[in-house]
Design a protein around this motif. Structure first.
Motif, PDB file in Angstrom:
ATOM      1  N   TYR A 276      52.429 -14.500 -16.599  1.00  0.00           N
ATOM      2  CA  TYR A 276      51.550 -13.778 -15.709  1.00  0.00           C
ATOM      3  C   TYR A 276      51.394 -12.207 -16.068  1.00  0.00           C
TER       4      TYR A 276
ATOM      5  N   SER B 260      40.782  -4.047 -14.012  1.00  0.00           N
ATOM      6  CA  SER B 260      40.165  -5.170 -14.529  1.00  0.00           C
ATOM      7  C   SER B 260      40.412  -4.997 -15.839  1.00  0.00           C
TER       8      SER B 260
ATOM      9  N   THR C 251      44.416 -10.080  -7.610  1.00  0.00           N
ATOM     10  CA  THR C 251      44.301 -11.150  -8.904  1.00  0.00           C
ATOM     11  C   THR C 251      45.196 -10.836  -9.800  1.00  0.00           C
TER      12      THR C 251
ATOM     13  N   GLN D 260      42.889 -14.999 -18.637  1.00  0.00           N
ATOM     14  CA  GLN D 260      42.179 -15.446 -17.856  1.00  0.00           C
ATOM     15  C   GLN D 260      42.330 -14.851 -16.434  1.00  0.00           C
ATOM     16  N   LEU D 261      41.465 -14.623 -15.733  1.00  0.00           N
ATOM     17  CA  LEU D 261      41.374 -13.987 -14.437  1.00  0.00           C
ATOM     18  C   LEU D 261      41.609 -15.147 -13.580  1.00  0.00           C
ATOM     19  N   VAL D 262      42.796 -14.867 -12.529  1.00  0.00           N
ATOM     20  CA  VAL D 262      43.068 -15.763 -11.424  1.00  0.00           C
ATOM     21  C   VAL D 262      43.264 -15.205 -10.173  1.00  0.00           C
ATOM     22  N   HIS D 263      42.674 -15.748  -9.132  1.00  0.00           N
ATOM     23  CA  HIS D 263      42.812 -15.344  -7.958  1.00  0.00           C
ATOM     24  C   HIS D 263      43.891 -15.552  -6.979  1.00  0.00           C
TER      25      HIS D 263
ATOM     26  N   TYR E 267      46.348 -12.372 -14.572  1.00  0.00           N
ATOM     27  CA  TYR E 267      45.985 -12.669 -15.564  1.00  0.00           C
ATOM     28  C   TYR E 267      46.937 -13.699 -15.936  1.00  0.00           C
ATOM     29  N   VAL E 268      46.301 -14.912 -16.541  1.00  0.00           N
ATOM     30  CA  VAL E 268      47.246 -15.899 -17.266  1.00  0.00           C
ATOM     31  C   VAL E 268      46.763 -15.965 -18.773  1.00  0.00           C
TER      32      VAL E 268
END
Lengths: 303, 300
Positions: free
Chosen positions: B261, B269, B286, B278-281, B288-289
């Motif tokens: 992560y 951002s 938030t 990829q953005l994850v919430h 990124y993974v």
């Protein structure tokens, strides 16, 4: 979508046969009808009169109109001047939002009424904005659908408050989404209850569908984009801390969410879409919703 | 002021002179450095701009916007404005939703992924750790989890910064009231010692973190930061130009394990910088993974 309901669950049967389902707040009927009409065919005076003659509704509408959420540049004191300052569409949205309050019980039902209202209002605002960003043709409809998406909770509460509280406590203690908690404890979720009540209110078919399918947007066949907008907006609000009063311990990748995927298949504007920025904007909006709900309704426990 | 005033991104700029210069400044900051000021923070942004305008003797926000775009000092001025925006942000437990998400969601996911590999070792990197508040906060979080989900696990926190003086401050582990304002009494008693008018982190916290000086743009050294589960890089990339930022993010991508992560600062951002993450919430934050798409491409 079909408007007939075939209940297979005792709670749904109870709902479908309940003679005394909550009735739609009287003022909501013409307001929703007006929202279906093009603005230029609306009789402004009729709308102003409709809102103004209901003193408590008018007072709440003015509080909302004067909040940063709707952003009158100067303080307005009458519905007439609010229409001039904000335009017809915004006043309709405000009035519909305040009318929803009529449906809620005065005391907490697990979810506090003000938290429920805040979630509905936030979902409406986010849905309208998301709709216009991606190019959906009717952002006002998205607002109405976002506002009403959880009326099934009101219905469930009406027929079986004890069952609702049980599933709410199950969800909040395990920090899982409320609809999953309802499915595990009751075998149904509030969207199925919402379909029954929305149908009994004779809401437009696409609103009924958004209410019925916001947790399963792939099942929407009439207006899947509207349902998907509500689905995505609902999730954004819950993840942003304006859900049902507790934090859901979950990780969400919107790219994998069915509602987002349906919209991505329709709209070029989502390729790419700056969801990070939209999320940050939503965070700011949710703070404003909290503030305005606290002012109009009183303070509440947020999560 | 209504919410979402700028409508679709970019339309504000196209409308030209009628657009609120504050919105233009907000959008410019986001475009250049990737940090976003939501509408309810615009008044705060205006205050920060006013401070800079006073220092420069600039009368209006529109003139200041010009200063950030067309004047020869624009790059230096953007840095000065960013310093105003991020001033005083460094403190213990700076971003509670991020810390909660790490403890309740991210750690369990990493533990699950690594358990399959029979690797009971966790590696966290605080990249751009400044004076050490962030890595020490992480150390306390990990110590709290040592008896439960991290039982039997070895944990390692690497903390790096470009600035030697910041590293020296971090190693000393001594902090004033401002840095420790968010520390709950329970943690204050458990992990800090009173030392004069300062609070000093206890040795068990201090020994959990390894500090070193590192320039994130030094490719040779970045390549050595391998096998990381979690990277935190908060309010650091905002000072990098677009090319450098892309390079650092690419390194992070390589440094992270497949389940890894990346956390950025609040309202920061990677949009337009990197498509592999990829953005994850997570609740109220938030992260990124690594995306499956990129991994699928690599395995071909």
């Amino acid at each position: 979508m079909t408007m007939t309901v075939s209940p297979t669950n005792p709670l749904l049967e109870k709902l479908a046969s309940a003679r005394e389902l909550p009735t739609i707040p009287a003022v909501l009927v013409p307001l929703l009808r007006y929202m279906e009409q093009p603005s230029d065919t609306l009789d402004i005076q009729q709308l102003v009169k409709l809102i103004s003659q209901d003193k408590s509704l008018a007072a709440r509408c003015l509080q909302m109109a004067n909040s940063p959420l709707f952003g009158c540049s100067h303080e307005v004191e009458t519905i007439q001047s609010a229409v001039v300052a904000l335009g017809l569409n915004r006043i309709q949205e405000i009035a519909v939002s305040c009318s929803l309050l009529r449906l809620l019980p005065a005391v907490s039902f697990g979810v506090s009424p003000s938290v429920f209202w805040a979630h509905s209002l936030a979902c409406a605002m986010v849905a309208r904005e998301f709709a216009s960003r991606i190019g959906f043709s009717d952002p006002a409809k998205a607002y109405a659908a976002g506002l009403l998406h959880d009326v099934g909770i009101v219905a469930l509460l009406w027929v079986s408050p004890h069952d609702f509280r049980r599933s709410f406590e199950y969800g909040s203690s395990r920090r899982i989404p409320l609809h999953e908690a309802e499915e595990r404890t009751l075998g149904i979720n509030h969207s199925e209850c919402g379909k029954i009540i929305a149908t009994s209110w004779h809401l437009p078919a696409d609103l009924v569908e958004a209410i019925a399918c916001h947790h399963s947007p792939a099942k929407a066949i009439g207006n899947p984009r509207l349902t998907s907008i509500v689905s995505v907006s609902d999730l954004l609000c819950r993840l942003g801390g304006l859900g049902y009063g507790y934090t859901e311990d979950k990780q969400t990748n919107f790219a994998e969410e069915p509602g987002f995927a349906i919209l991505a298949a329709h709209y070029r504007s989502l390729h790419p879409f700056d969801l990070a920025r939209f999320t940050f904007e939503t965070e700011g909006l949710l703070e404003e919703v909290r503030a305005v709900v606290a002012r109009v309704y009183g303070t509440a426990q947020w999560a | 002021m209504s919410l979402f005033p700028s409508g679709a991104a970019g339309s504000a700029a196209a409308a030209g002179a009628a657009v609120d210069p504050l919105i233009q400044i907000r959008d410019l900051i986001y475009k250049i450095v990737g940090i976003f000021q939501a509408d309810n923070k615009l008044r705060l942004l205006e205050d920060r701009c006013q401070k800079r305008m006073k220092a420069l003797g600039i009368p209006t926000l529109r003139d200041y916007f010009d200063c950030l775009t067309i004047k020869p000092i624009r790059q230096a001025e953007m840095v000065s404005l960013l310093n105003e925006i991020t001033i005083g942000e460094t403190c213990f437990f700076r971003n509670p939703p991020q810390i909660d998400a790490i403890r309740k969601i991210v750690l369990p996911k990493i533990i699950e992924a690594k358990s399959k590999l029979a690797l009971r070792q966790l590696r966290i990197w605080s990249a751009g750790c400044s004076t050490g508040e962030e890595p020490y906060t992480l150390a306390m979080v990990l110590l709290e989890e040592q008896a439960s989900q991290l039982k039997g696990w070895t944990t390692e926190i690497l903390a790096t910064d470009l600035n030697e003086r910041s590293i020296a401050h971090a190693k000393a582990g001594s902090y004033g009231d401002y840095s420790t304002r968010n520390v709950e009494p329970l943690f204050r008693g458990k992990y800090f010692l009173l030392s004069g008018d300062k609070l000093r982190v206890k040795p068990e916290v201090q020994s959990a973190v390894t500090f070193s000086r590192l320039n994130l743009l030094e490719d040779a050294r970045m390549l050595f930061m391998k096998g990381v589960d979690l990277i935190l890089c908060c309010n650091v990339l905002i000072y990098f130009d677009a090319v450098s930022k892309k390079r650092v993010i690419q390194h992070f991508y390589t440094n992270l394990l497949q389940h890894g992560y990346l956390f950025l600062g609040h309202s920061e951002s990677l949009f337009g910088v990197n498509d592999d993450f990829q953005l994850v919430h997570l609740p109220s934050c938030t992260a990124y993974v690594k995306s499956d798409k990129r991994m699928a491409d690599q395995s071909r």
